[in-house]
Design a protein around this motif. Structure first.
Motif, PDB file in Angstrom:
ATOM      1  N   TRP A 210       7.637 -11.495  30.086  1.00 32.23           N
ATOM      2  CA  TRP A 210       7.042 -10.321  29.327  1.00 32.23           C
ATOM      3  C   TRP A 210       8.138  -9.757  28.887  1.00 32.23           C
ATOM      4  CZ3 TRP A 210       1.898  -9.469  28.188  1.00 32.23           C
ATOM      5  CH2 TRP A 210       1.484  -8.475  27.829  1.00 32.23           C
ATOM      6  N   HIS A 211       7.817  -9.461  27.296  1.00 36.60           N
ATOM      7  CA  HIS A 211       9.135  -8.768  26.624  1.00 36.60           C
ATOM      8  C   HIS A 211       8.568  -7.747  25.714  1.00 36.60           C
ATOM      9  CE1 HIS A 211      12.169 -11.578  28.465  1.00 36.60           C
ATOM     10  NE2 HIS A 211      11.022 -12.452  28.177  1.00 36.60           N
ATOM     11  N   GLU A 212       8.918  -6.436  25.793  1.00 35.93           N
ATOM     12  CA  GLU A 212       8.524  -5.324  24.725  1.00 35.93           C
ATOM     13  C   GLU A 212       9.569  -4.646  24.190  1.00 35.93           C
ATOM     14  OE1 GLU A 212       5.638  -2.447  26.106  1.00 35.93           O
ATOM     15  OE2 GLU A 212       4.237  -3.829  27.049  1.00 35.93           O
ATOM     16  N   PHE A 213       9.445  -4.823  22.954  1.00 41.98           N
ATOM     17  CA  PHE A 213      10.934  -4.082  22.041  1.00 41.98           C
ATOM     18  C   PHE A 213      10.055  -2.734  21.573  1.00 41.98           C
ATOM     19  CE2 PHE A 213      12.008  -8.535  22.471  1.00 41.98           C
ATOM     20  CZ  PHE A 213      13.299  -8.519  23.016  1.00 41.98           C
ATOM     21  N   ASN A 214      11.004  -1.906  20.874  1.00 42.60           N
ATOM     22  CA  ASN A 214      10.953  -0.947  20.079  1.00 42.60           C
ATOM     23  C   ASN A 214      10.741  -1.393  18.522  1.00 42.60           C
ATOM     24  OD1 ASN A 214      10.373   1.594  21.812  1.00 42.60           O
ATOM     25  ND2 ASN A 214      12.563   1.388  22.353  1.00 42.60           N
ATOM     26  N   ALA A 215       9.663  -1.963  18.130  1.00 45.79           N
ATOM     27  CA  ALA A 215       9.544  -2.619  16.846  1.00 45.79           C
ATOM     28  C   ALA A 215       8.091  -2.540  16.757  1.00 45.79           C
ATOM     29  CB  ALA A 215      10.030  -3.816  16.890  1.00 45.79           C
ATOM     30  N   ALA A 216       7.870  -2.575  15.305  1.00 45.01           N
ATOM     31  CA  ALA A 216       6.496  -2.430  14.895  1.00 45.01           C
ATOM     32  C   ALA A 216       6.047  -4.091  14.514  1.00 45.01           C
ATOM     33  CB  ALA A 216       6.662  -2.126  13.243  1.00 45.01           C
ATOM     34  N   HIS A 217       4.735  -4.071  14.348  1.00 44.59           N
ATOM     35  CA  HIS A 217       4.062  -5.415  14.145  1.00 44.59           C
ATOM     36  C   HIS A 217       4.703  -6.299  13.167  1.00 44.59           C
ATOM     37  CE1 HIS A 217       0.698  -8.222  14.214  1.00 44.59           C
ATOM     38  NE2 HIS A 217       0.460  -8.318  12.973  1.00 44.59           N
ATOM     39  N   ALA A 218       4.750  -7.530  13.205  1.00 44.90           N
ATOM     40  CA  ALA A 218       5.387  -8.467  12.278  1.00 44.90           C
ATOM     41  C   ALA A 218       7.138  -8.122  12.108  1.00 44.90           C
ATOM     42  CB  ALA A 218       4.852  -8.211  10.663  1.00 44.90           C
ATOM     43  N   PHE A 219       7.650  -7.692  13.153  1.00 46.38           N
ATOM     44  CA  PHE A 219       9.039  -7.325  13.348  1.00 46.38           C
ATOM     45  C   PHE A 219       9.665  -8.837  13.092  1.00 46.38           C
ATOM     46  CE2 PHE A 219       8.282  -8.105  17.724  1.00 46.38           C
ATOM     47  CZ  PHE A 219       9.234  -9.295  17.960  1.00 46.38           C
ATOM     48  N   LEU A 220       9.249  -9.915  13.081  1.00 44.97           N
ATOM     49  CA  LEU A 220       9.971 -11.167  13.029  1.00 44.97           C
ATOM     50  C   LEU A 220       9.818 -11.537  11.553  1.00 44.97           C
ATOM     51  CD1 LEU A 220      11.343 -12.858  15.344  1.00 44.97           C
ATOM     52  CD2 LEU A 220       9.078 -14.331  15.129  1.00 44.97           C
ATOM     53  N   ARG A 221       9.061 -10.924  10.520  1.00 44.65           N
ATOM     54  CA  ARG A 221       8.974 -11.550   9.388  1.00 44.65           C
ATOM     55  C   ARG A 221      10.211 -10.881   8.451  1.00 44.65           C
ATOM     56  NH1 ARG A 221       4.552  -8.687   6.324  1.00 44.65           N
ATOM     57  NH2 ARG A 221       3.219  -9.762   7.864  1.00 44.65           N
ATOM     58  N   ASP A 222      10.987 -11.773   8.048  1.00 44.31           N
ATOM     59  CA  ASP A 222      12.147 -11.391   7.393  1.00 44.31           C
ATOM     60  C   ASP A 222      11.779 -10.902   5.937  1.00 44.31           C
ATOM     61  OD1 ASP A 222      11.672 -14.000   5.973  1.00 44.31           O
ATOM     62  OD2 ASP A 222      13.832 -14.645   6.417  1.00 44.31           O
ATOM     63  N   GLU A 223      10.856 -10.279   5.701  1.00 42.96           N
ATOM     64  CA  GLU A 223      10.401  -9.458   4.488  1.00 42.96           C
ATOM     65  C   GLU A 223       9.647  -8.291   4.521  1.00 42.96           C
ATOM     66  OE1 GLU A 223       8.500 -11.674   1.426  1.00 42.96           O
ATOM     67  OE2 GLU A 223       9.853 -13.294   1.275  1.00 42.96           O
ATOM     68  N   GLY A 224       9.888  -7.252   3.746  1.00 48.02           N
ATOM     69  CA  GLY A 224       9.253  -5.929   4.080  1.00 48.02           C
ATOM     70  C   GLY A 224       9.916  -5.133   5.236  1.00 48.02           C
ATOM     71  N   GLU A 225       9.243  -3.608   5.156  1.00 50.18           N
ATOM     72  CA  GLU A 225      10.019  -2.840   5.805  1.00 50.18           C
ATOM     73  C   GLU A 225       9.801  -2.929   7.371  1.00 50.18           C
ATOM     74  OE1 GLU A 225       6.263   0.631   5.655  1.00 50.18           O
ATOM     75  OE2 GLU A 225       8.041   0.824   4.150  1.00 50.18           O
ATOM     76  N   ARG A 226       9.184  -3.529   7.863  1.00 56.73           N
ATOM     77  CA  ARG A 226       8.773  -3.847   9.304  1.00 56.73           C
ATOM     78  C   ARG A 226       9.783  -4.516   9.887  1.00 56.73           C
ATOM     79  NH1 ARG A 226       2.459  -4.321   9.903  1.00 56.73           N
ATOM     80  NH2 ARG A 226       2.949  -5.683   7.707  1.00 56.73           N
ATOM     81  N   TYR A 227      10.437  -5.524   8.992  1.00 50.04           N
ATOM     82  CA  TYR A 227      11.596  -6.499   9.815  1.00 50.04           C
ATOM     83  C   TYR A 227      12.600  -5.904  10.234  1.00 50.04           C
ATOM     84  CZ  TYR A 227      15.122 -10.235   9.505  1.00 50.04           C
ATOM     85  OH  TYR A 227      15.915 -11.054   9.870  1.00 50.04           O
ATOM     86  N   ASP A 228      13.043  -6.319  11.531  1.00 46.84           N
ATOM     87  CA  ASP A 228      13.944  -5.848  12.552  1.00 46.84           C
ATOM     88  C   ASP A 228      15.004  -6.974  12.673  1.00 46.84           C
ATOM     89  OD1 ASP A 228      15.389  -4.870  14.758  1.00 46.84           O
ATOM     90  OD2 ASP A 228      13.966  -3.495  15.221  1.00 46.84           O
ATOM     91  N   PRO A 229      15.830  -7.205  12.146  1.00 44.24           N
ATOM     92  CA  PRO A 229      16.912  -8.229  12.236  1.00 44.24           C
ATOM     93  C   PRO A 229      17.424  -8.460  13.575  1.00 44.24           C
ATOM     94  CG  PRO A 229      17.406  -7.376  10.324  1.00 44.24           C
ATOM     95  CD  PRO A 229      16.378  -6.439  10.931  1.00 44.24           C
ATOM     96  N   ALA A 230      17.801  -7.308  14.088  1.00 42.51           N
ATOM     97  CA  ALA A 230      18.360  -7.429  15.689  1.00 42.51           C
ATOM     98  C   ALA A 230      17.232  -7.791  16.646  1.00 42.51           C
ATOM     99  CB  ALA A 230      18.971  -5.760  16.090  1.00 42.51           C
ATOM    100  N   THR A 231      16.183  -7.356  16.615  1.00 47.21           N
ATOM    101  CA  THR A 231      14.770  -7.481  17.484  1.00 47.21           C
ATOM    102  C   THR A 231      14.523  -9.106  17.163  1.00 47.21           C
ATOM    103  OG1 THR A 231      14.291  -5.314  17.555  1.00 47.21           O
ATOM    104  CG2 THR A 231      12.779  -6.883  18.370  1.00 47.21           C
ATOM    105  N   ALA A 232      14.620  -9.670  16.047  1.00 46.72           N
ATOM    106  CA  ALA A 232      14.152 -10.777  15.847  1.00 46.72           C
ATOM    107  C   ALA A 232      15.115 -11.758  16.449  1.00 46.72           C
ATOM    108  CB  ALA A 232      14.090 -10.974  14.070  1.00 46.72           C
ATOM    109  N   ARG A 233      16.350 -11.336  16.224  1.00 50.89           N
ATOM    110  CA  ARG A 233      17.527 -12.354  16.749  1.00 50.89           C
ATOM    111  C   ARG A 233      17.092 -12.396  18.349  1.00 50.89           C
ATOM    112  NH1 ARG A 233      20.783  -9.812  13.262  1.00 50.89           N
ATOM    113  NH2 ARG A 233      21.715  -8.545  14.811  1.00 50.89           N
ATOM    114  N   LEU A 234      16.941 -11.327  19.009  1.00 51.26           N
ATOM    115  CA  LEU A 234      16.610 -11.419  20.408  1.00 51.26           C
ATOM    116  C   LEU A 234      15.335 -12.162  20.835  1.00 51.26           C
ATOM    117  CD1 LEU A 234      17.291  -7.709  21.303  1.00 51.26           C
ATOM    118  CD2 LEU A 234      18.528  -9.666  22.015  1.00 51.26           C
TER     119      LEU A 234
END
Length: 247
Positions: A210-234
């Motif tokens: 189980w993993h929770e990050f300080n990130a928004a919904h769709a943080f894995l999507r590499d378009e838009g303001e919710r994209y979080d590259p560091a969290t996506a890599r993790l």
């Protein structure tokens, strides 16, 4: 390593399901690869989903991306990341019976296992709606490992026609390892919902992390303001570790 792509229309009880395949190409290795079903968001195979599929393929997997709305949209349909696309996607996910989603999972898993480029060992990964559909795929005994990124409607049981999804109630059927990843600032899976999912998995004896990050919904999507590259890599790294161990 480069990645090749192809498409096939897989027969399902509700008609042909356009499915995109991405395969790693290494001229020095010709052996089959483990397979992954990648489930998209409500928008089907958008460019970010395709890039995610290529990323997993580059890690050494034969990746299949099915069109989840194939019974209601023409092959190749991609819904927009706009109000119209959101409305259409959210409408469709509510009118499709869960049994249809499950039938589609069986078809794509069997297609991977029977593919000449696959070892027969199969996992699943999904984002948003796809996170829930990956969870449903994990109910199949052949699926050895599953990564669910911010799965929607899992805690509420509201996916599918009639809103009667029994996904959490069936968690005890999962035989493979499960990876659950969430953003703490995701309004679609709030704190109470995440706790409900965790408690259900724990009570069912599922083998999961189980993993929770300080990130928004769709943080894995590499378009838009919710994209979080560091969290996506993790997140991708966690999934890669899971599949590397299990497949």
């Amino acid at each position: 390593m480069t990645v090749t792509d192809s498409a096939a229309d897989l027969p399902t009880p509700t008609g042909p399901m356009r499915t995109y395949f991405y395969a790693p190409h290494d001229p020095h290795r010709t052996q089959p690869r483990p397979g992954l079903v990648l489930y998209s968001e409500i928008f089907q195979q958008t460019p970010p989903v395709r890039r995610l599929a290529v990323t997993f393929a580059s890690l050494g997997y034969l990746v299949a991306v099915p069109e989840v709305y194939h019974a209601h949209e023409p092959p190749g349909c991609v819904l927009g990341y706009d109000d119209d696309g959101k409305t259409r996607g959210n409408t469709l996910k509510q009118i499709i019976p869960m049994s249809d989603f499950d039938d589609d999972a069986r078809v794509v898993v069997d297609a991977l296992r029977g593919h000449s480029g696959c070892t027969g060992r199969v996992g699943a990964v999904g984002i948003c709606l796809g996170g829930h559909l990956a969870f449903r795929a994990a109910l199949l005994p052949e699926v050895r490992a599953t990564a669910c990124f911010y799965p929607t409607d899992l805690h509420s049981g509201t996916l599918g026609k009639g809103g009667g999804a029994d996904s959490l109630a069936r968690a005890k059927e999962i035989r493979g390892e499960l990876l659950m990843v969430f953003g703490r600032q995701d309004p679609h899976v709030p704190t109470a919902g995440r706790r409900a999912i965790y408690d259900a998995l724990d009570a069912a004896g599922v083998w999961f992390t189980w993993h929770e990050f300080n990130a928004a919904h769709a943080f894995l999507r590499d378009e838009g303001e919710r994209y979080d590259p560091a969290t996506a890599r993790l997140g991708i790294g966690l999934a890669a570790d899971l599949f590397g161990r299990s497949l």
